[in-house]
Structure formats: structure tokens, C-alpha cells
Motif scaffolding. Structure first.
Motif, short mmCIF file in Angstrom:
data_model
loop_
_atom_site.label_atom_id
_atom_site.label_comp_id
_atom_site.label_asym_id
_atom_site.label_seq_id
_atom_site.Cartn_x
_atom_site.Cartn_y
_atom_site.Cartn_z
N ARG A 78 -8.86 8.64 1.51
CA ARG A 78 -8.61 7.98 3.44
C ARG A 78 -7.79 6.89 2.79
O ARG A 78 -6.52 6.55 3.64
CB ARG A 78 -8.95 8.27 4.00
CG ARG A 78 -9.91 9.18 5.20
CD ARG A 78 -10.16 8.70 6.48
NE ARG A 78 -11.68 9.76 6.14
CZ ARG A 78 -12.91 9.07 6.20
NH1 ARG A 78 -13.38 8.00 6.35
NH2 ARG A 78 -13.73 9.91 6.65
N GLU A 79 -7.72 5.90 2.29
CA GLU A 79 -7.33 4.65 2.22
C GLU A 79 -6.04 4.90 1.15
O GLU A 79 -4.93 4.05 1.33
CB GLU A 79 -8.01 3.15 1.33
CG GLU A 79 -9.83 3.19 2.52
CD GLU A 79 -10.72 2.27 1.03
OE1 GLU A 79 -10.15 2.09 -0.13
OE2 GLU A 79 -11.15 2.21 2.00
N ARG A 80 -6.11 6.09 0.13
CA ARG A 80 -5.24 6.34 -0.77
C ARG A 80 -3.91 7.54 -0.04
O ARG A 80 -3.16 7.76 -0.74
CB ARG A 80 -5.56 6.65 -1.97
CG ARG A 80 -5.93 5.58 -2.57
CD ARG A 80 -5.39 4.45 -3.39
NE ARG A 80 -6.34 3.27 -4.32
CZ ARG A 80 -7.45 2.95 -3.24
NH1 ARG A 80 -7.54 2.69 -2.21
NH2 ARG A 80 -8.02 1.76 -4.45
N ASP A 81 -4.67 8.09 1.15
CA ASP A 81 -3.67 9.19 1.46
C ASP A 81 -3.53 9.93 0.97
O ASP A 81 -2.46 11.07 0.99
CB ASP A 81 -2.72 8.20 1.91
CG ASP A 81 -1.70 9.20 3.00
OD1 ASP A 81 -2.38 10.05 4.17
OD2 ASP A 81 -0.70 9.41 3.42
N ALA A 82 -4.54 10.85 0.33
CA ALA A 82 -4.94 11.46 -0.59
C ALA A 82 -5.81 12.54 0.48
O ALA A 82 -6.22 12.69 0.96
CB ALA A 82 -5.34 11.35 -2.13
N LYS A 83 -4.84 14.29 0.02
CA LYS A 83 -5.86 14.81 1.18
C LYS A 83 -6.97 15.85 -0.11
O LYS A 83 -7.36 16.78 0.25
CB LYS A 83 -4.68 15.74 1.35
CG LYS A 83 -3.76 15.12 2.14
CD LYS A 83 -5.08 14.84 3.68
CE LYS A 83 -3.65 14.79 5.00
NZ LYS A 83 -3.70 12.71 4.52
N VAL A 84 -6.57 15.83 -1.34
CA VAL A 84 -6.93 17.23 -2.18
C VAL A 84 -7.85 15.85 -3.21
O VAL A 84 -7.40 15.60 -3.70
CB VAL A 84 -6.08 18.46 -2.79
CG1 VAL A 84 -6.36 19.07 -3.86
CG2 VAL A 84 -5.12 18.88 -1.56
N ILE A 85 -8.97 17.47 -3.60
CA ILE A 85 -10.45 17.06 -4.11
C ILE A 85 -9.65 17.69 -5.80
O ILE A 85 -10.42 19.01 -5.45
CB ILE A 85 -11.39 16.52 -4.54
CG1 ILE A 85 -11.64 15.90 -2.66
CG2 ILE A 85 -12.50 16.18 -4.83
CD1 ILE A 85 -13.13 15.94 -2.27
#
Ligand code: ADP
Length: 164
Positions: A78-85
Motif C-alpha cells: 500500500r505504501e508503494r502503491d503496488a497492486k501485484v505480488i
């Protein structure tokens, strides 16, 4: 911008990890390799060493960054605005656990997806534990870890300090 995170212990980074990094970096605008710090495990390399070894190995990829985290993965994302693992799968045996974790992460944050990437068949046998075991017995590490870090692994294996 489509940002993915590739989490793991990376103790140390192997050619199997590097293969996943290269392939995931080709698909996303940015890939963050995240060293997850797990206080329960006794690592061969400490947090900063692991980050440094990965950085040295991925220097050639302009869209790959390396960080560490000791918080929940979804919080870091969330802090990095990343949506995919991104998760690499070596064998069916990896699947049960990874599937469970993927469901938990989706429960924690429904906006985050997990993508599984099959390991390249060349590296299905390879894990950081295998590398540590081989290093202990002085095996040739060239087919296991990136060449940039071979000396560091050999040196650490000679130093008994890391062994539990
Ligand atoms: P290890 O099992 O080697 O200690 P990590 O916890 O560092 O691995 O793993 C991080 C991620 O990399 C996981 O998604 C794992 O399934 C994946 N991975 C590890 N080794 C390989 C490999 N040889 N090929 C593909 N994916 C791998």
C-alpha cells in the motif's frame, strides 16, 4: 504505473530468483524485490547484506528496485502503491502454502492480486537452502547463484558464525 512486488527471504539470492526477477521486470513498469525480515529465522546473511547482494545482481535492470520490510506485505505494498505480488513456483509442493498465503493477503486487501510464475525448468531444484548446504561442503556455486555474489557466499560459508 503498474508496480509489482517480489517478496522473499533471498538468503541468498539464487539464479532461480534472478530468473523470476528478469521475467517479472519484463511484464511490469516497476518491480520491487522486497527482502522480508523474519525474526524467527536465523539467516546466513543479515538484512542489509541480503539487500546489497540483490542490488549488485540486478544493477542491469533499470526498473528493478530492492528494499526490505518487516511489516505486513500488504502494508508495504500500500505504501508503494503496488497492486501485484509475484511468487515463483518450483513444484506442486510450493503450491499449497503459497495458495494459502495468497488467499490471506487477498482477505487483508482485496485490491491486491498474487501472480504465480512457474520456475524455469533449469531451476526447479534450486532453493536458498540448497545453496547454503552446497556452500558448506565447498561445492562449485556457479550453477546456483549469480556470479557477482559467489565470493560472498563462499566467504560466509567458511565463517562458522552463521550456523545455528
Ligand atoms: P527459498 O525457498 O529459496 O528460500 P525465498 O523465500 O527467498 O526462497 O523465495 C522467494 C520467492 O522465490 C518465492 O516465491 C519462491 O517460491 C520463489 N523461488 C525460490 N526459488 C525459486 C526457483 N528456483 N525458481 C523459481 N522461483 C523460486
Amino acid at each position: 504505473m503498474n508496480i509489482a512486488v517480489y517478496p522473499g527471504s533471498f538468503d541468498p539470492i539464487t539464479l532461480g530468483h534472478l530468473n523470476i526477477i528478469r521475467r517479472a521486470a519484463a511484464v511490469f513498469d516497476k518491480l520491487i524485490v522486497c527482502v522480508m525480515v523474519n525474526s524467527g529465522k536465523r539467516p546466513m546473511f543479515n538484512r542489509d547484506e541480503r539487500v546489497e547482494l540483490i542490488k549488485r545482481t540486478v544493477e542491469r535492470f533499470s526498473n528493478v528496485e530492492v528494499e526490505w520490510s518487516e511489516s505486513l506485505l500488504v502494508e508495504f505494498m500500500r505504501e508503494r502503491d503496488a497492486k501485484v505480488i509475484i511468487k515463483g513456483l518450483r513444484a506442486v509442493s510450493d503450491f499449497d502454502w503459497e495458495f494459502q498465503i495468497a488467499l490471506v493477503n487477498r482477505k487483508l486487501d482485496s485490491g491486491i492480486e498474487t501472480l504465480f510464475m512457474p520456475s524455469s525448468e533449469r531451476y526447479t531444484y534450486l532453493s536458498s537452502s540448497v545453496v547454503k548446504e552446497m556452500a558448506k561442503y565447498g561445492a562449485d556455486l556457479e550453477t546456483f547463484v549469480p556470479k557477482e555474489i559467489i565470493q560472498d557466499v563462499i566467504k560466509k560459508a567458511e565463517d562458522e558464525g552463521w550456523r545455528a
